[in-house]
Enzyme design. Structure first.
Site, PDB file in Angstrom:
ATOM      1  N   LEU A 127      64.900  57.770   1.048  1.00  0.00           N
ATOM      2  CA  LEU A 127      64.571  59.088   0.498  1.00  0.00           C
ATOM      3  C   LEU A 127      63.270  59.006  -0.284  1.00  0.00           C
ATOM      4  CD1 LEU A 127      67.037  61.591  -1.142  1.00  0.00           C
ATOM      5  CD2 LEU A 127      64.738  61.276  -2.044  1.00  0.00           C
ATOM      6  N   HIS A 231      64.793  50.896 -10.210  1.00  0.00           N
ATOM      7  CA  HIS A 231      63.407  51.180 -10.570  1.00  0.00           C
ATOM      8  C   HIS A 231      63.395  52.472 -11.396  1.00  0.00           C
ATOM      9  CE1 HIS A 231      59.207  52.438  -9.947  1.00  0.00           C
ATOM     10  NE2 HIS A 231      58.955  51.170  -9.683  1.00  0.00           N
TER      11      HIS A 231
END
Length: 338
Positions: A127, A231
């Site tokens: 994504l 992240h």
């Protein structure tokens, strides 16, 4: 809403490549390599091209397109059955407890064990939303469209679904987890390994990585602190996954140490709670905003819409009906926007 989710085709190579260059590295499913991306699109075209209901190793690539301008601004991917061509390795974070009578002490050691527990699951991933579009719920549209796609093709997906989130990458483009563990065995930095991974996949890591458990106490503090953390750009994605019912069950990526989230496929919130209905009218005035999906395989489309509900079905606003290519009498799946 002018954006629609549609099936990718071979003309999307340039769009995928431009988006891949914006990821900042470590984005396994969207590498900035034209050959790797071409292979993905070819594989996706095969999957979209047949309607076999058997669960097999397939990849579907979806694109987010501005229905007015034709600009492509995002993408996502679905893998139906991971680990069929090559083992699907993960690290499982566990604890070993030992007791010493002589010292009257109990020792607990965290360990990383290489496992193929998740082999055979389906995967949602890849994504990416263009930085200029990260407002207005488009990331949510991309993410949830995948679950409506699974719902429309349920027999082709497994009973368990996973999502791998990119791990921590520092300002210099390095990975603390890679540097603290895998990098010691491979003699290459994270960026070099990332480039190799983009072309060849991360099977080389699994082939050469020691198969015995790794005690986390042997890693640097920086590497140990990054285990299972997403992240910074993936924190919102992690929250969206949790809202759908995904959970972190101590599986992490062997490449960058990012968390792997899992869920029973039929318990994915969007898939479970969506409703099927007939379009009874196309008109303004719908009171609720919803995700609406229609079509199968290459004809699949998904977009936000203003809907109204009646005993006979739903009404759609004209802009959404045009984006989804719907007319009165067509069937849709829909679920309210969160």
């Amino acid at each position: 809403m002018t954006f629609v989710i549609r099936a990718a085709d071979r003309h999307d190579l340039s769009h995928l490549y431009e988006m891949a260059k914006l990821t900042g590295g470590g984005f396994t499913n969207l590498p900035p390599d034209r050959n790797a991306l071409t292979a993905k699109l070819d594989r996706s075209a095969v999957a979209f091209g047949h309607d076999d209901t058997a669960v097999s190793d397939e990849l579907f690539v979806l694109m987010l397109e501005n229905n007015v301008t034709g600009e492509v601004r995002g993408t996502c991917q679905l893998f139906t059955h991971v680990g069929q061509k090559h083992p699907f390795y993960s690290y499982r974070l566990g604890t070993l407890t030992q007791h010493s009578r002589e010292l009257s002490r109990t020792f607990r050691a965290e360990m990383l064990s290489l496992t193929t527990d998740l082999e055979g699951a389906s995967e949602v991933g890849g994504l990416f939303l263009h930085p200029g579009e990260r407002a207005g719920g488009l990331g949510l549209l991309l993410a949830r469209s995948r679950y409506l796609f699974i719902r429309a093709h349920r027999p082709r997906f497994a009973d368990r679904t996973l999502a791998e989130l990119r791990g921590v990458i520092d300002e210099a483009g390095g990975s603390p987890f890679w540097d603290g563990l895998a990098g010691r065995f491979f003699g290459m930095g994270f960026q070099q390994a990332d480039e190799f991974n983009a072309v060849h996949g991360h099977q080389f890591i699994a082939d050469l990585m020691p198969k015995h458990p790794i005690y986390t106490a042997m890693l640097s503090d920086h590497a140990r602190a990054s285990i299972g953390l997403p992240h910074p750009s993936g924190r919102a994605a992690m929250r969206m996954l949790e809202n759908e019912g995904f959970a972190f069950e101590n599986y992490i990526d062997i490449f960058d140490g990012g968390p792997t989230m899992t869920v029973k496929t039929d318990q994915i919130r969007t898939l479970r709670d969506a409703q099927d209905a007939t379009v009874v009218a196309v008109r303004e005035g719908g009171s609720a905003e919803a995700l609406v999906a229609t079509g199968r395989l290459a004809a699949f489309r998904c977009a936000y819409a203003r809907i109204g509900t009646t005993e006979e079905g739903v009404t759609l606003d004209p802009a959404a009906a045009a984006a989804l290519r719907l007319r009165e009498g067509d069937r849709v799946s829909w679920i309210g926007r969160i």
